[in-house]
Enzyme design. Structure first.
Site, PDB file in Angstrom:
ATOM      1  N   GLU A  42       0.886  -1.182   0.000  1.00  0.00           N
ATOM      2  CA  GLU A  42       0.000   0.000   0.000  1.00  0.00           C
ATOM      3  C   GLU A  42       0.911   1.216   0.000  1.00  0.00           C
ATOM      4  OE1 GLU A  42      -3.159   0.051  -0.322  1.00  0.00           O
ATOM      5  OE2 GLU A  42      -4.010  -1.791   0.493  1.00  0.00           O
ATOM      6  N   CYS A  49      -2.767   8.959   2.882  1.00  0.00           N
ATOM      7  CA  CYS A  49      -2.387   8.357   1.592  1.00  0.00           C
ATOM      8  C   CYS A  49      -3.407   8.700   0.523  1.00  0.00           C
ATOM      9  CB  CYS A  49      -2.218   6.852   1.745  1.00  0.00           C
ATOM     10  SG  CYS A  49      -3.610   6.057   2.560  1.00  0.00           S
TER      11      CYS A  49
HETATM   12  P1  NAD Z   1       8.388   5.137   4.553  1.00  0.00           P
HETATM   13  O1  NAD Z   1       8.394   4.255   3.344  1.00  0.00           O
HETATM   14  O2  NAD Z   1       9.480   6.118   4.706  1.00  0.00           O
HETATM   15  O3  NAD Z   1       8.400   4.262   5.868  1.00  0.00           O
HETATM   16  C1  NAD Z   1       7.418   3.286   6.132  1.00  0.00           C
HETATM   17  C2  NAD Z   1       8.014   2.205   7.018  1.00  0.00           C
HETATM   18  O4  NAD Z   1       9.014   1.474   6.306  1.00  0.00           O
HETATM   19  C3  NAD Z   1       8.670   2.706   8.291  1.00  0.00           C
HETATM   20  O5  NAD Z   1       8.283   1.850   9.341  1.00  0.00           O
HETATM   21  C4  NAD Z   1      10.154   2.583   7.985  1.00  0.00           C
HETATM   22  O6  NAD Z   1      10.955   2.384   9.124  1.00  0.00           O
HETATM   23  C5  NAD Z   1      10.185   1.341   7.123  1.00  0.00           C
HETATM   24  N1  NAD Z   1      11.331   1.211   6.228  1.00  0.00           N
HETATM   25  C6  NAD Z   1      12.117   2.188   5.704  1.00  0.00           C
HETATM   26  N2  NAD Z   1      13.018   1.659   4.853  1.00  0.00           N
HETATM   27  C7  NAD Z   1      12.797   0.321   4.844  1.00  0.00           C
HETATM   28  C8  NAD Z   1      13.372  -0.771   4.119  1.00  0.00           C
HETATM   29  N3  NAD Z   1      14.365  -0.585   3.255  1.00  0.00           N
HETATM   30  N4  NAD Z   1      12.858  -2.007   4.312  1.00  0.00           N
HETATM   31  C9  NAD Z   1      11.821  -2.209   5.148  1.00  0.00           C
HETATM   32  N5  NAD Z   1      11.247  -1.214   5.860  1.00  0.00           N
HETATM   33  C10 NAD Z   1      11.719   0.032   5.705  1.00  0.00           C
HETATM   34  O7  NAD Z   1       6.966   5.843   4.541  1.00  0.00           O
HETATM   35  P2  NAD Z   1       6.406   6.933   5.567  1.00  0.00           P
HETATM   36  O8  NAD Z   1       7.114   8.224   5.312  1.00  0.00           O
HETATM   37  O9  NAD Z   1       6.369   6.385   6.943  1.00  0.00           O
HETATM   38  O10 NAD Z   1       4.871   7.059   5.081  1.00  0.00           O
HETATM   39  C11 NAD Z   1       4.450   8.013   4.137  1.00  0.00           C
HETATM   40  C12 NAD Z   1       4.129   7.330   2.822  1.00  0.00           C
HETATM   41  O11 NAD Z   1       3.226   6.248   3.036  1.00  0.00           O
HETATM   42  C13 NAD Z   1       3.408   8.248   1.853  1.00  0.00           C
HETATM   43  O12 NAD Z   1       3.925   8.036   0.557  1.00  0.00           O
HETATM   44  C14 NAD Z   1       1.955   7.754   1.919  1.00  0.00           C
HETATM   45  O13 NAD Z   1       1.173   8.048   0.790  1.00  0.00           O
HETATM   46  C15 NAD Z   1       2.148   6.304   2.112  1.00  0.00           C
HETATM   47  N6  NAD Z   1       0.944   5.690   2.687  1.00  0.00           N
HETATM   48  C16 NAD Z   1       0.216   4.828   1.921  1.00  0.00           C
HETATM   49  C17 NAD Z   1      -0.964   4.268   2.436  1.00  0.00           C
HETATM   50  C18 NAD Z   1      -1.796   3.316   1.630  1.00  0.00           C
HETATM   51  O14 NAD Z   1      -2.700   2.686   2.215  1.00  0.00           O
HETATM   52  N7  NAD Z   1      -1.556   3.143   0.352  1.00  0.00           N
HETATM   53  C19 NAD Z   1      -1.363   4.606   3.716  1.00  0.00           C
HETATM   54  C20 NAD Z   1      -0.591   5.478   4.479  1.00  0.00           C
HETATM   55  C21 NAD Z   1       0.573   6.013   3.951  1.00  0.00           C
END
Ligand code: NAD
Length: 467
Positions: free
Chosen positions: A241, A275
């Site tokens: 997602e 999101c």
């Molecule tokens: P992010 O990708 O920076 O981080 C999300 C999670 O991934 C965190 O827990 C982080 O520690 C972890 N992470 C980071 N690098 C990783 C790796 N290499 N391997 C595994 N895990 C890793 O995202 P964010 O800044 O926390 O969230 C914002 C983004 O999320 C926006 O783009 C938003 O649109 C999206 N989002 C999507 C939905 C949906 O349902 N489609 C919902 C909410 C947020």
């Protein structure tokens, strides 16, 4: 029933990682920091607990999750206070109390959803039936914007389907998720569901670990791709997602005043950090001035301030990085000749990461504020004349999470909706998800569905029995 103080004490760790209150920019608590060894121990415990949980049967699992929903409900105010402090969203409006309501609501909806074996062939000669079996161990990695609600979207269906779960919340909002699990776990067997607070390294370890039959991820597209690469050798099932850049198209037959409030919340819920929020608004020239005026009137009247103050309905950005993203995009918009109709001048010397509600017009589609996901309170408004042109512009770019069409004629709106490349299209609202309606992205917004019966199926492995 927990108080804010008792809940915080139960999940924080004095010598852990500072957790920042985004309304002040100062640490208000510390979170535990899980190591890779902790991950291995959680996996071992999950493996030990899962077979008995699966064998319990669906009714008993539903009963346990129902008790968990009651437990969260009993401590709802404490959890809401923690979310407001850690993530920044206000207690009031569609904020922290609303998020806790969604935790309870999604738990109950997940319990209520029926998933029957599907007879797909029964012609007198052959019979084939599809069952959904537990995957085993599910890894979950989440974002910071709706931490407790999105965690629930991940763990509730996974547990219901007979799996064990190891979850890593965002490093910015670990306490809200630890607190949710603290309440839920009172009704689950030891070791079945573990939340480990940690950073990217811990996420990478989950993404590449062969113990997980499935990893469900909500976050940015770049991280989703990294998880896909890391999990390739294990052929791990994935739900991704990812981010969105949702367009909204306003048709010429709207009543501008009537849609203004829904337009506002579609774009600015959680101060734009959602999101599936409206991130670029295309308005037909015939109603453009009216829509801009009415939207600006609603937007200008919405109070922003610390989430723990009852009168506010908009809070700060959760992180300084997100403040900087929004600031950069709006400054770039100004430099390109965009006209700021509202906001656009943050007080950079003030405490906390408050960015004012901002509306910008007069930009081309190639401006960064239009092309990129702003994930904050700055909405570009764009004019169109021809609906084919509006649809083509709405479909530009990598993202395909949500979209909306605004019209007094639902049929005309549905015709336009069918032409938009997005997993969900709302008519006369935006982002109004429902726990029984499947939700997921297309194109660069990822794949896999959450919610409803499709969400349950995604947390099982299909098995077809012939005969
Ligand atoms: P992010 O990708 O920076 O981080 C999300 C999670 O991934 C965190 O827990 C982080 O520690 C972890 N992470 C980071 N690098 C990783 C790796 N290499 N391997 C595994 N895990 C890793 O995202 P964010 O800044 O926390 O969230 C914002 C983004 O999320 C926006 O783009 C938003 O649109 C999206 N989002 C999507 C939905 C949906 O349902 N489609 C919902 C909410 C947020």
């Amino acid at each position: 029933m927990e108080t804010y103080e008792s809940l915080l004490a139960a999940v924080s760790a004095e010598d852990g990682t500072p957790v920042i209150d985004p309304a002040t920019g100062e640490a208000f608590a510390h979170a535990p920091r899980a190591s890779i060894d902790d991950l291995e121990r959680a996996i071992e415990a999950a493996r030990a607990a899962q077979p008995a949980w699966a064998a319990l049967g669906d009714d008993a699992r539903r009963a346990a999750l129902s008790a968990a929903a009651d437990e969260v409900e009993a401590s709802a105010e404490a959890l809401a206070q923690l979310i407001a402090r850690e993530q920044g969203k206000p207690l009031s409006g569609p904020g922290a109390r609303f998020e806790v309501g969604a935790v309870v609501g999604w738990l109950r909806a997940t319990i209520a959803t029926e998933l029957e074996p599907e007879v797909v062939v029964d012609d007198g000669q052959s019979k084939a039936t599809v069952y959904y079996r537990p995957i085993g161990l599910v890894g979950a990695i989440g974002p910071w914007n709706w931490p407790a609600m999105i965690a629930t979207w991940q763990f509730a269906p996974a547990l219901r389907m007979g799996n064990a779960v190891v979850m890593k919340p965002s490093e910015y909002t670990p306490l809200s998720v630890l607190a949710t699990a603290h309440l839920v776990n009172r009704h689950l067997p030891e070791g079945l569901f573990t939340v480990l607070a940690g950073d990217r390294e811990l996420g990478e370890a989950i993404g590449s670990h062969p113990a997980f039959g499935k990893v469900t991820f909500t976050g940015s597209a770049a991280t989703g791709q990294a998880i896909m690469r890391a999990s390739a050798d294990n052929l791990t099932r994935l739900t991704l997602e990812l981010g969105g850049n949702d367009p909204g198209i306003v048709l010429p037959d709207v009543d501008a005043k009537a849609i203004a409030e829904n337009l506002f919340w579609g774009a600015f819920i959680n101060t734009g950090q959602t999101c599936a929020a409206l991130k670029r608004l295309y308005v037909h020239e015939d109603v453009y001035d009216d829509v801009v005026r009415e939207l600006a009137a609603v937007a200008g009247a919405m109070p922003m301030g610390p989430g723990t103050d009852e009168q506010n309905v908009l809070g700060p950005l959760t992180t300084q990085q997100q403040f900087d993203v929004v600031d950069r995009l709006v400054e770039d918009a100004k430099a390109r000749g965009g006209k700021v109709l509202l906001g656009g001048e943050p007080d950079r010397s003030a405490a906390g990461w408050f960015y004012p509600t901002t509306l910008v017009e007069g930009l081309d589609d190639d401006a960064d504020l239009v092309r990129e996901e702003q994930f904050g309170p700055a909405l570009p408004i764009l004019k169109y004349t021809d609906i084919d042109d509006a649809v083509e512009r709405a479909n530009r770019g990598e993202a395909g999470l949500g979209a909306s069409v605004w019209s007094s004629d639902p049929e005309a709106a549905r015709d336009v909706a069918a032409r938009i490349e997005a997993g969900s299209v709302w008519i006369n609202s935006h982002g109004t998800i429902h726990p029984m309606a499947p939700f997921g992205g297309v194109k660069g917004s990822g794949y896999g569905l959450e919610f409803g019966v499709e969400g349950l199926k995604a947390m099982g492995v299909p098995q077809v029995i012939h005969g």
